[in-house]
Scaffold this motif. Structure first.
Motif, PDB file in Angstrom:
ATOM      1  N   ARG A   1       0.825  -1.202   0.000  1.00 47.77           N
ATOM      2  CA  ARG A   1       0.000   0.000   0.000  1.00 47.77           C
ATOM      3  C   ARG A   1       0.866   1.262   0.000  1.00 47.77           C
ATOM      4  O   ARG A   1       1.798   1.391   0.779  1.00 47.77           O
ATOM      5  CB  ARG A   1      -0.914  -0.005   1.230  1.00 47.77           C
ATOM      6  CG  ARG A   1      -1.778   1.239   1.381  1.00 47.77           C
ATOM      7  CD  ARG A   1      -2.807   1.034   2.482  1.00 47.77           C
ATOM      8  NE  ARG A   1      -2.175   0.689   3.750  1.00 47.77           N
ATOM      9  CZ  ARG A   1      -1.874   1.573   4.700  1.00 47.77           C
ATOM     10  NH1 ARG A   1      -2.128   2.845   4.512  1.00 47.77           N
ATOM     11  NH2 ARG A   1      -1.314   1.175   5.812  1.00 47.77           N
TER      12      ARG A   1
ATOM     13  N   PRO B   1      -1.702  -5.115   3.660  1.00 45.55           N
ATOM     14  CA  PRO B   1      -2.295  -4.024   2.847  1.00 45.55           C
ATOM     15  C   PRO B   1      -1.545  -3.921   1.509  1.00 45.55           C
ATOM     16  O   PRO B   1      -0.319  -3.755   1.493  1.00 45.55           O
ATOM     17  CB  PRO B   1      -2.091  -2.784   3.711  1.00 45.55           C
ATOM     18  CG  PRO B   1      -1.781  -3.291   5.090  1.00 45.55           C
ATOM     19  CD  PRO B   1      -1.059  -4.590   4.877  1.00 45.55           C
TER      20      PRO B   1
ATOM     21  N   GLU C   1      -1.941  -2.669  -2.909  1.00 46.17           N
ATOM     22  CA  GLU C   1      -2.693  -1.894  -3.898  1.00 46.17           C
ATOM     23  C   GLU C   1      -2.259  -2.324  -5.309  1.00 46.17           C
ATOM     24  O   GLU C   1      -1.103  -2.726  -5.519  1.00 46.17           O
ATOM     25  CB  GLU C   1      -2.518  -0.391  -3.713  1.00 46.17           C
ATOM     26  CG  GLU C   1      -1.120   0.129  -3.931  1.00 46.17           C
ATOM     27  CD  GLU C   1      -1.004   1.627  -3.631  1.00 46.17           C
ATOM     28  OE1 GLU C   1      -1.934   2.195  -3.032  1.00 46.17           O
ATOM     29  OE2 GLU C   1       0.041   2.219  -3.982  1.00 46.17           O
TER      30      GLU C   1
ATOM     31  N   CYS D   1      -8.241   2.917   1.838  1.00 44.80           N
ATOM     32  CA  CYS D   1      -6.788   2.683   1.790  1.00 44.80           C
ATOM     33  C   CYS D   1      -6.116   2.910   3.139  1.00 44.80           C
ATOM     34  O   CYS D   1      -5.003   3.471   3.213  1.00 44.80           O
ATOM     35  CB  CYS D   1      -6.135   3.577   0.722  1.00 44.80           C
ATOM     36  SG  CYS D   1      -6.628   3.159  -0.965  1.00 44.80           S
TER      37      CYS D   1
ATOM     38  N   CYS E   1      -7.037  -0.170  -3.569  1.00 47.44           N
ATOM     39  CA  CYS E   1      -6.436  -0.787  -2.388  1.00 47.44           C
ATOM     40  C   CYS E   1      -7.227  -2.019  -1.991  1.00 47.44           C
ATOM     41  O   CYS E   1      -8.457  -2.068  -2.133  1.00 47.44           O
ATOM     42  CB  CYS E   1      -6.424   0.203  -1.225  1.00 47.44           C
ATOM     43  SG  CYS E   1      -5.380   1.665  -1.511  1.00 47.44           S
TER      44      CYS E   1
END
Length: 878
Positions: free
Chosen positions: A512, A539, A541, A572, A594
């Motif tokens: 991310r 996380p 993206e 996000c 995300c």
């Protein structure tokens, strides 16, 4: 046509002031297909097309015979000696829209002195008014639509007839295709006379069709076939009175005489003359050219005194007339000459039989057909090349092409795509000028000089691209051919080409905050720490680095027994938002999304570092993907898990099944039962441990799981009854209630179920499978929301088919909110509550419903479930 008993033809003759001549050719197929665009309940743009309907044009039978005449006022009068032959000249024309045979017969008069004998009908093949050697006798003529034939009726005056007596004769025509269609008022008269009688025949070369810029040679000829020599009569030429036989011809309007005529006679002296409206004058080269305006005459005076033109003496007069270059097809040049003389020596040409008209020749300017196709700003005969320098794999490239009629007659054009050098898998098609309505059938008819835009669209295959681009300007081409319907030998082409096809799909997957920065060193997410049975979150993206919208499948490579669930991360912030996903949204080029990879560590996982990898793969082109790697450091902690949370959509009525995994990550056996909270709206929830045997919640058996990662799959089936509103959501919280060595352990999973719906059905019908030119076709197009959700921005379009003329369009609606207004458009962007009064052939009618009162069509205009739009489109067959 004088007698038409068929009621349909009378109707057609009155409808819209249309002439019956030709019209749309018999057998022509008129095809039509409607289309619609809309936004569905998920916010996605959709298009749909109706079924294709076809109408076949039927044959209309119609013809004329000229000249007309009644028995008391005949259209032709011929003088000849008793026992001599007379010739009556006629032109038969097929004014229908298909080939027909016209049967020919003759009828003797009842208001005369005698019957004519030895009656024969000849086909006058060169239309010169005389029976030439080899010209056949006929009793019928077969003619294509708009075609004409010259015929001669030859008859003999009885030898015992007295001078001044006459006999009448009628030529009758009957359509073989429809015997109710006749022409029977074509009376002619033969007069017995012992006085001088001059015949007069006229020939035109060519005898029928002449091309723009061509030359017609007219020849008037004849002889004295009477019983005595002919006299001249006074004619003023150059302001002086001269005596002679006058042959005169009015130059047809628009034709130009540039050279001196020629003439000769068997007796007397020939003088070439002209009359520009101020009297006859001697014609000399310096007067030329003469341009016909309907009054200017050209002629020949055979000068002589007394009875100077003996029996058997002949004459001929010939001149040439040029057809203008720019004259439209179908322009007709009828021409009849007149011969005047004194038959009885009384000093004038005013007695019956002393003025003789020739047969009428008719030259018609032929159609010169020539399509021209190019692109805006460059439309010439020949191959123009329209270039798009760069396109990307998976894209649709569009080329606007212009079709123009450079002929001199209305014409339609068949369009085809040929000689494509685009990569295999490319799909090219031709659309109307709006770029959305597919073309079915030819373009047109277009008037001379008229243009129509069409759009060639090529969908490039996702997997093909150059690397690197080569800059070649001829590699990717497709040729658009336009071919005349009326003259398939005439065509033109234009080339649409793309110089380079570059990669259209690319993806960047990263931790991310780092996708799309062109730095692979920071793509991998940091290591996570977890206990056995714990879920850790990565996380991430994904960034669309390509040139086309795309959706990416999300997958992972994990240690044996591990699992992953992907969740959207709307804000996000690194935490899941909403129901699990297996793929991204549709991402436009340069757009990011995300998400969180939730990795579940098995209860029996050994301590230590475990490698994990995540991949985003293009759903359009699976060879395009990106992958990142990381690690999970595992500790051992006993626990029970019920994963994952699930969400889904279902129609009403409908059924959806969810699965959850119950995991015993403890170090001892666990006995588990299930409780749940779903069913707030009366929906039915059923449960199963194997997906085959289903229980109510209260009857669901408990399960015993071994330690260290033993699992059971829990199936939950949701049955939604009919009548549930779109958007209603029920959340079922499922709880695993377990006991491990007397110690309780629980976990829950949620199921979020949402009602969705929405679908547009488009159907089309036509009231006639066959039709005649001039008849009206009524198309009915019905668009109906057969789903359970609102649709928005619904626009229905329908093209005006080739060979038809727009008459009217009307619309009825049902099921829309109060105050909804029907709007119309002819370009898809400018809207009006008033239906259009005219739409060109090949144009498109657009219909939509304004539900928010802003007099335009946007995403705010709603079509509710069961709402219906019914369009009635009326066109007339040309």
């Amino acid at each position: 046509m004088k007698i038409v008993q068929k009621a349909l033809l009378l109707i057609l003759a009155l409808a819209a002031g249309l002439a019956l001549a030709a019209g749309t050719p018999a057998g022509t197929a008129i095809t039509n297909q409607a289309s619609a665009s809309y936004i569905d309940s998920a916010g996605q743009p959709r298009t749909t097309q109706s079924n294709l309907v076809t109408t076949i044009v039927q044959q209309v039978y119609s013809f004329t015979i000229k000249p007309d005449g009644t028995e008391s006022a005949p259209g032709q009068i011929r003088n000849a000696l008793p026992g001599g032959q007379v010739l009556f000249n006629y032109v038969v024309t097929n004014t229908g829209n298909g080939t027909d045979t016209i049967a020919l017969t003759t009828v003797q008069g009842t208001m005369d002195n005698f019957d004519l004998g030895n009656i024969r009908i000849y086909l006058d093949q060169n239309c010169n008014g005389n029976v030439d050697a080899g010209e056949p006798q006929v009793n019928s003529v077969t003619l294509a639509a708009d075609q004409s034939a010259c015929v001669i009726v030859a008859a003999t005056i009885p030898a015992g007839a007295q001078s001044g007596q006459y006999g009448n004769l009628n030529l009758v025509g009957t359509s073989v295709g429809n015997s109710n269609v006749t022409d029977n008022d074509n009376w002619a008269r033969a007069v017995a006379s012992t006085a001088a009688a001059l015949t007069a025949f006229k020939a035109a070369s060519p005898s029928g069709t002449v091309q723009p810029g061509g030359t017609i040679t007219y020849t008037i000829s004849g002889s004295n076939t009477g019983g005595s020599p002919a006299h001249g009569f006074p004619v003023t030429v150059d302001s002086q009175s001269r005596t002679g036989i006058l042959i005169e011809d009015t130059i047809p309007s628009g034709l130009v005489v540039r050279s001196m005529p020629t003439g000769s006679a068997g007796a007397g002296t020939v003088r070439l003359i002209y009359d520009d409206g101020t009297g006859w004058k001697t014609l000399v080269p310096g007067v030329l050219p003469l341009t016909g305006n309907g009054t200017i005459k050209i002629g020949m005076l055979i000068e002589g005194t007394g009875a100077f033109f003996p029996q058997g003496a002949g004459y001929t007069f010939s001149f040439q007339a040029e057809v203008p270059d720019s004259v439209p097809a179908g322009t007709s040049y009828p021409n009849t000459a007149v011969v005047r003389f004194d038959a009885n020596g009384d000093g004038d040409a005013d007695d019956p039989g002393e003025t003789v008209s020739t047969n009428t020749t008719t030259n018609t300017v032929g159609a010169a057909y020539q399509p021209v196709v190019g692109y805006p700003g460059m439309v010439t005969l020949g191959n123009e090349v329209q270039t798009i320098n760069t396109a990307y794999a998976g894209q649709t490239v569009s080329f606007t092409n212009v079709v123009r009629n450079d002929g001199n007659a209305p014409d339609s054009f068949n369009l085809s795509l040929q000689n494509s050098t685009f990569p295999p898998g490319t799909v090219c098609a031709i659309y109307a000028s709006d770029g959305t309505t597919p073309l079915s059938g030819p373009v047109g008819p277009l008037a001379p000089g008229a243009t129509q835009n069409v759009v060639v669209k090529c969908q490039l295959p996702a997997s093909y691209f150059e690397s690197p681009a080569d800059g070649n300007t001829t590699t990717y081409q497709v040729v658009l051919w336009a071919t005349s319907v009326n003259d398939p030998s005439k065509s033109d082409l234009t080339t649409n080409q793309v110089v380079d096809i570059l990669p259209g799909y690319a993806v960047d997957l990263a931790a991310r905050g780092f996708a799309g920065d062109n730095d692979p060193n920071n793509d991998n997410p940091p290591m996570q720490t977890a206990n056995p049975g714990q879920t850790v979150y990565f996380p991430l993206e994904v960034y669309n680095a390509g040139q086309n919208p795309d959706v990416y499948n999300l997958t992972a490579t994990l240690p044996m027994g591990w699992s992953v669930v992907f969740y959207p991360d709307a804000d996000c912030d690194g935490t899941p938002d909403g129901a699990p996903i297996t793929n991204t949204n549709l991402l436009n080029p340069g757009q990011k999304q995300c998400f969180v990879a939730a990795v579940s560590v098995p209860a029996g996982a050994a301590p230590g570092a475990n490698p994990v990898a995540f991949r985003a793969t293009s759903t359009t082109l699976p060879t395009v993907y990106d992958e990142v790697t990381s690690q999970v450091m595992v500790n051992t902690v006993a626990q029970v898990l019920l994963d994952p949370d699930r969400s889904g959509t279902v129609t009403s009525p409908g059924t959806i099944t969810y699965t959850h995994t119950l995991i015993n990550n403890s170090n001892a056996q666990a006995t588990c039962s299930i409780t749940a909270t779903g069913g707030a709206y009366g929906w039915t929830y059923q449960y199963s441990w194997d997906g085959n045997t289903w229980y109510s919640l209260s009857d669901l058996p408990s399960q015993t799981l071994a330690p260290n990662g033993a699992t059971r799959t829990l199936y939950v089936r949701v049955i939604v009854p009919a009548g549930e509103p779109v958007g209603r959501t029920d959340v079922n919280t499922v709880t695993a209630n377990c006991v491990v060595n007397g110690v309780p352990a629980t976990d829950t999973a949620t199921e979020t179920t949402t009602i969705v719906g929405g679908e547009l059905r488009l159907e089309k019908s036509v009231d006639k499978s066959t039709a005649y030119p001039g008849e009206t076709l009524t198309y009915t197009i019905t668009a109906e929301n057969i789903g359970t959700a609102n649709l928005t921005k619904v626009i229905v379009s329908d093209p005006i088919p080739a060979y038809t003329t727009f008459v009217s369009v009307s619309v009825t609606i049902s099921g829309f909110p109060a105050g909804a207004t029907v709007l119309y458009s002819t370009n898809g962007t400018t809207w009006s509550p008033t239906a259009p009064s005219s739409v060109p052939t090949g144009g498109v009618v657009y219909v939509a419903v304004d539900t928010n009162g802003d007099n335009t069509i946007t995403h705010a205009d709603v079509m509710p479930p069961a709402a219906k739009i019914t369009i009635t489109l009326r066109v007339q067959v040309q």
